[in-house]
Design a protein around this motif. Structure first.
Motif, PDB file in Angstrom:
ATOM      1  N   GLN A 222      13.677  -0.723  -3.053  1.00 30.80           N
ATOM      2  CA  GLN A 222      13.085  -1.612  -4.050  1.00 30.80           C
ATOM      3  C   GLN A 222      11.569  -1.657  -3.937  1.00 30.80           C
ATOM      4  N   GLN A 223      11.053  -1.342  -2.748  1.00 37.53           N
ATOM      5  CA  GLN A 223       9.603  -1.292  -2.540  1.00 37.53           C
ATOM      6  C   GLN A 223       9.071   0.144  -2.598  1.00 37.53           C
ATOM      7  N   ASN A 224       9.871   1.045  -3.182  1.00 35.91           N
ATOM      8  CA  ASN A 224       9.458   2.446  -3.338  1.00 35.91           C
ATOM      9  C   ASN A 224       9.184   3.106  -1.990  1.00 35.91           C
ATOM     10  N   GLN A 225      10.024   2.770  -1.001  1.00 35.97           N
ATOM     11  CA  GLN A 225       9.856   3.279   0.348  1.00 35.97           C
ATOM     12  C   GLN A 225      11.151   3.921   0.845  1.00 35.97           C
TER      13      GLN A 225
ATOM     14  N   ASP B 154       8.102   8.398  -3.784  1.00 34.22           N
ATOM     15  CA  ASP B 154       7.678   9.496  -4.660  1.00 34.22           C
ATOM     16  C   ASP B 154       7.234  10.703  -3.837  1.00 34.22           C
ATOM     17  N   VAL B 155       6.539  10.427  -2.742  1.00 35.60           N
ATOM     18  CA  VAL B 155       6.121  11.512  -1.847  1.00 35.60           C
ATOM     19  C   VAL B 155       7.352  12.174  -1.237  1.00 35.60           C
ATOM     20  N   TRP B 156       8.288  11.367  -0.745  1.00 36.32           N
ATOM     21  CA  TRP B 156       9.505  11.892  -0.127  1.00 36.32           C
ATOM     22  C   TRP B 156      10.259  12.804  -1.094  1.00 36.32           C
ATOM     23  N   ARG B 157      10.385  12.386  -2.326  1.00 33.47           N
ATOM     24  CA  ARG B 157      11.132  13.179  -3.308  1.00 33.47           C
ATOM     25  C   ARG B 157      10.404  14.459  -3.684  1.00 33.47           C
ATOM     26  N   SER B 158       9.089  14.485  -3.492  1.00 28.96           N
ATOM     27  CA  SER B 158       8.331  15.687  -3.820  1.00 28.96           C
ATOM     28  C   SER B 158       8.443  16.763  -2.736  1.00 28.96           C
TER      29      SER B 158
ATOM     30  N   GLY C 145       0.813  -1.217   0.000  1.00 30.00           N
ATOM     31  CA  GLY C 145       0.000   0.000   0.000  1.00 30.00           C
ATOM     32  C   GLY C 145       0.842   1.260   0.000  1.00 30.00           C
ATOM     33  N   ILE C 146       1.924   1.251   0.780  1.00 33.78           N
ATOM     34  CA  ILE C 146       2.841   2.397   0.767  1.00 33.78           C
ATOM     35  C   ILE C 146       3.586   2.441  -0.566  1.00 33.78           C
ATOM     36  N   ARG C 147       4.038   1.298  -1.030  1.00 38.45           N
ATOM     37  CA  ARG C 147       4.743   1.239  -2.318  1.00 38.45           C
ATOM     38  C   ARG C 147       3.907   1.834  -3.442  1.00 38.45           C
ATOM     39  N   ASP C 148       2.610   1.523  -3.449  1.00 40.76           N
ATOM     40  CA  ASP C 148       1.736   1.946  -4.543  1.00 40.76           C
ATOM     41  C   ASP C 148       1.082   3.299  -4.310  1.00 40.76           C
ATOM     42  N   GLY C 149       1.381   3.932  -3.186  1.00 45.50           N
ATOM     43  CA  GLY C 149       0.871   5.272  -2.937  1.00 45.50           C
ATOM     44  C   GLY C 149      -0.525   5.327  -2.360  1.00 45.50           C
TER      45      GLY C 149
END
Length: 384
Positions: A148-151, A257-261, A79-83
């Motif tokens: 790797q899990q977008n986290q 993605d949130v972190w980078r924004s 869920g976190i990985r997929d936003g």
């Protein structure tokens, strides 16, 4: 003149309103998913964290906590990985294939019983901080697994020590033999097998039904979870000396993605917030443990001491399990440096066991988190 003055006044009011609306629009809200129910120690601590983020950011950044509504524990990582959630608390043992090096370290928590300086009740306080330091600065492979899990990784916390919570007295090695024990991680499963019991792995959200229907006889759990998951009246006999160890949480996993924004300043304040939040979770569990004991005593639950046969069998298991643990992770997940990783982690754990012996408050623990860990993390490079 009156018309022009009125127009000027109206224009100024409109401008002020626009500025206010712009300020509100510029404020950023992050949603935080928690798999535990409302009113639990974790939820209480996370509401403190949310308030702290508002304070640190002056209201420009806020966090809204969703307990047991946005994502379950089993859904949390994807869920976190997929936003679906911007942030959340992940129980990494629930995702064995995704986080082998993190779980290797998490499963070493029974080492806490060998730390002579560690005060009873502060096991999770020490272990969460030690994991946070080790992963941030000594385990690039751990950070890679989260990426790797977008986290993005923002530290660990942990609850209090695990005990046995059963529907009948369990005090000896003979008593444990043949019991079906609910476990949530591999180390507790291996302990159960070594004691002659049958481990039953399931999510925390399934425990109540399992023991109420006789699917399990005992639950290996930290005491605050008795109340958190509705086990009062179902667990009637507690033996808290075994198995020991704690269950750590990756507390503030953030969608990459949130972190980078976020700006550098916003990432910096979330790092400061993580120091406060991780401390809050671990310390809140310390206070919640005794409250839970009082509650089950009022309901007639009995507390038992483990006899020598069970204590010795547990000690022998811990001594042998570090070798078993490393070997399993090397064979199952290809972690060639598993033993070296455990060896490197051990002195850091000892350092934190000594540090928290002097800690008497959540504020003091947060300051230690900040001084030794999060103040040293660069917001301009971490997670980017």
């Amino acid at each position: 003149m009156k018309t022009r003055n009125r127009t000027g006044i109206l224009s100024m009011a409109t401008l002020a309103s626009a500025v206010l609306m712009s300020s509100v629009a510029d404020a950023r809200e992050l949603n935080y998913a928690l798999g535990a129910p409302p009113g639990t120690p974790a939820h209480e601590a996370l509401e403190f964290y949310a308030d702290k983020v508002v304070e640190l950011s002056g209201g420009d950044l806020t966090v809204k906590v969703f307990p047991l509504s946005l994502l379950s524990f089993a859904e949390m990582s994807s869920g976190i990985r997929d936003g679906i959630a911007d942030m959340g608390l992940i129980l990494t043992p629930y995702h064995a294939g995704e986080f082998p090096p993190i779980n290797l370290l998490a499963e070493s928590s029974m080492l806490l019983t060998l730390e002579e300086e560690l005060e009873a009740g502060k096991e999770g306080v020490a272990f969460g901080a030690a994991l946070s330091e080790f992963m941030m600065f000594h385990c690039p492979e751990c950070i890679d697994r989260f990426e790797q899990q977008n986290q993005v990784y923002l530290g660990h916390a942990a609850g209090t020590a695990y005990g046995l919570m059963c529907d009948e007295p369990v005090m000896s090695l003979e008593d444990v033999g043949g019991k079906r024990v609910r476990v949530g991680a591999g180390n507790f499963a291996r302990w159960s097998e070594a004691m002659g019991a049958t481990p039953v792995t399931m999510s925390a959200n399934e425990m109540r039904e399992a023991i109420s229907q006789g699917i399990v006889d005992c639950i290996a759990l930290s005491s605050p979870e008795i109340q958190n998951f509705g086990l009062v009246g179902l667990v009637t006999d507690l033996t808290m000396a075994v198995p020991g160890g704690v269950f750590p949480f990756a507390s503030f996993q953030t969608n990459e993605d949130v972190w980078r924004s976020l700006s550098n300043e916003e990432r910096a304040l979330l790092l400061r917030g993580a120091a406060e939040g991780n401390a809050a979770i671990s310390w809140t569990y310390v206070g919640a443990a005794e409250k839970s004991f009082e509650l089950v005593r009022e309901e007639g639950a009995r507390f038992h001491e483990a006899d020598e046969s069970l204590v010795k069998a547990t000690s022998d298991f811990i001594a042998a399990d570090m070798e078993t643990l490393a070997k399993q992770y090397e064979e199952r997940y290809g972690l060639e440096d598993a033993k070296a990783m455990l060896d490197a982690f051990r002195p850091i754990l000892s350092d934190w066991a000594a540090r928290v012996a002097q800690v008497d408050s959540q504020e003091e623990l947060a300051n230690l988190y900040w001084e030794h860990i999060f103040s040293k993390v660069d917001p301009a490079s971490h997670g980017l």
